[in-house]
Design a protein around this motif. Structure first.
Motif: not given
Length: 571
Positions: A435, A427, A424, A452
């Motif tokens: 988020l 992100k 991830d 992402h």
């Protein structure tokens, strides 16, 4: 069915057990019968022998000495019996003296042979009977023919020589056949066939000795006796040298055999070293695997139980590399321990093993540093998403455990761990408002969130990482039913490492607090994963998760990556 007293059929083991004793008794019977026959012959002709000694003591003495000298010149043939011309002396006595004197001289020659060779008593009895019967038969035949002319003397001597040889060799073949359980014909062909023509010559030669002594006395006797004596003496010297040459050849062959055996052992040692070195190289990336391989391989090579300890430990044989101790080897010798092989190989094995242990340690250190660096990178996302750092570490722990159960190991497992840590990373490019949003995302926000994985792949594509890492970064949000993102992959088109990380990610997400909901208990989370097996999650990975849930549930409760944990404490 006929049975013996022991309850066995004839011809079975009970009879076989008695066979050696039966053969011995048969040989004993032959010796006894021969001795009895010879004794009867000596008794019947004893008066003639005594009379001959009284009337012609010189002649009897000359032929007795001749027989003994010829007997003394017997030659041992290497591994095949002996050669002797004693028959010539005995036949000459048979042609020149009364029957009793010839029998007594033959008996005396056999006893002298026994004293000289110090043989077994039963063999001496057999030889004495054989000589006496052979000489007596030859003397009786010659006396019965009573040849007058030289031609008839030679003919009678030839016939007497054949009789002598037939009886002499026949009794020998019979005794050997019984003692060795071999057919007489086979014994004859193997041991006496080569001498079958000798007695055709011995008879006429004995006649010549008899005539020479009768005409000119001892001088004539010597004239005909010296050639065979010199011949046998020459043969004796030749065979003695041949025997020494054969022994030298045998010694040389034995040395060559020993050298070949040593060379074969060295070749086997070299092969073992090559295999051992290849195995060390194959396990150079994994300290635990290297230890297990080295202990097993050295155990097979030496026949001992081997214990390899990494680090500066006491006891055993120290391993040194780059000036420092990297480990020790302990040898627990048992009954199968091959100490000679270990002494031959230790000077080659220990340096290789020390170097491999050092290299594996360096690889492990680099790996830990690599993971710590990656963990620090994943932690940088905490600035944007406060739970993401811990989340990625827990996902990595669960993913590695699942991957092991699905057959991953070595470099692939390492790559999967890195991919789980960085899955991830993209992100970091997602706005914080999205988020940290506590409610559901709207369509536009969800569209941004779906970007992402592409950002993750873009960030990692500029780094020299294994392909598995990039597969996880891009595809760990794909679903088995094709409803995932960013590419909408379906089923087996989704790389297995990505499917593994998806399940690990879901389990941790369900069991941890999120801005939009609280954490769920692990059993509830497991029920939800099961409910989506085959649609969202891969069934094989869910099966591995079920096994992990039963056997190591603590891992699903939030483990931490060892390298990261150590790095935090160091900080």
């Amino acid at each position: 069915m006929i049975e013996t007293a022991a309850g066995r059929k004839p011809g079975m083991s009970g009879r076989a057990d008695r066979q050696p004793r039966d053969l011995a008794s048969q040989v004993g019977l032959v010796i006894t019968l021969g001795a009895v026959a010879a004794s009867v012959l000596v008794v019947l002709t004893g008066a003639d022998a005594v009379l001959a000694v009284r009337r012609e003591p010189g002649t009897v003495g000359v032929f007795l000495v001749l027989a003994l000298v010829f007997q003394l010149f017997s030659v041992e043939v290497y591994g095949r019996g002996s050669i002797s011309v004693s028959a010539v002396g005995l036949l000459a006595a048979a042609f020149s003296l009364p029957l009793g004197a010839a029998v007594s001289i033959a008996f005396t020659a056999a006893i002298a042979q026994w004293i000289r060779t110090r043989g077994a008593l039963h063999k001496a009895i057999f030889d004495a009977a054989n000589y006496a019967l052979s000489a007596g038969a030859a003397a009786a035949l010659y006396a019965a023919i009573a040849p007058a002319s030289t031609f008839t003397q030679l003919a009678a001597g030839t016939a007497a020589g054949i009789v002598y040889g037939t009886i002499n060799h026949g009794l020998l073949c019979l005794a050997m056949s019984l003692s060795e359980n071999m057919p007489m014909r086979e014994v004859w062909r193997e041991r006496f066939h080569w001498a079958r023509y000798h007695f055709l010559v011995f008879g006429p030669l004995a006649v010549a000795l008899s005539i020479g002594y009768a005409k000119t006395g001892v001088v004539g006797l010597l004239a005909f006796a010296l050639p065979p004596a010199v011949l046998v003496f020459s043969v004796r010297q030749y065979l003695e040298r041949t025997r020494r040459a054969v022994e030298e050849v045998r010694d040389a062959n034995e040395e060559l055999r020993v050298a070949n055996a040593a060379l074969a052992a060295r070749n086997e040692d070299l092969n073992q070293l090559f295999q051992f070195a290849g195995g060390l190289a194959a396990h150079a990336h994994d300290s635990s695997g290297l230890v297990a391989y080295a202990e097993g391989a050295l155990g097979r090579v030496t026949g001992a139980e081997i214990e390899l300890n990494v680090g500066e430990t006491e006891g055993g044989i120290p391993l040194f590399a780059a000036g420092g101790q990297v480990g020790t080897v302990e040898i627990h010798a048992g009954d199968s321990f091959d100490g000679d092989r270990w002494e031959r190989l230790r000077d080659a094995i220990l340096p290789q093993l020390a170097t491999s242990v050092e290299s594996a340690g360096l690889v492990e250190q680099v790996r830990k540093t690599h993971l710590a660096t990656i963990a620090a990178l994943s932690r940088s996302m905490e600035a944007k998403d406060f739970y993401t750092g811990g989340h990625t570490e827990r996902v990595s722990t669960i993913a590695v455990a699942l991957a092991r159960r699905l057959g991953y190991s070595g470099a692939e497992l390492d790559a999967l761990e890195i991919g789980a840590l960085l899955h991830d990373i993209g992100k970091i490019g997602i706005p914080e408002r999205i988020l940290h949003k506590r409610g559901p995302l709207d369509e536009d926000e969800w569209k941004v969130m779906k970007e992402h994985p592409i950002i993750s792949e873009y960030i990692l594509s500029g780094v020299d990482l294994p392909a598995i890492v990039l597969e996880i970064a891009r595809s760990s949000h794909e679903r088995m039913d094709g409803a995932g993102y960013p590419d909408g992959l379906k089923g087996d088109a989704i790389p297995l490492p990505a499917r593994i990380v998806l399940v690990a990610d879901a389990v941790d997400a369900l069991t941890t607090d999120r801005p939009y909901r609280p954490a769920r208990p692990l059993p509830v989370a497991m029920d939800e994963v099961r409910a989506h097996a085959g649609t969202q999650f891969c069934r094989s990975v869910v099966a591995a998760l079920e096994a992990l849930y039963r056997e190591e549930p603590g891992l699903l409760g939030g483990g931490r990556l060892a390298a990261v944990h150590l790095e935090e404490h160091a900080a």
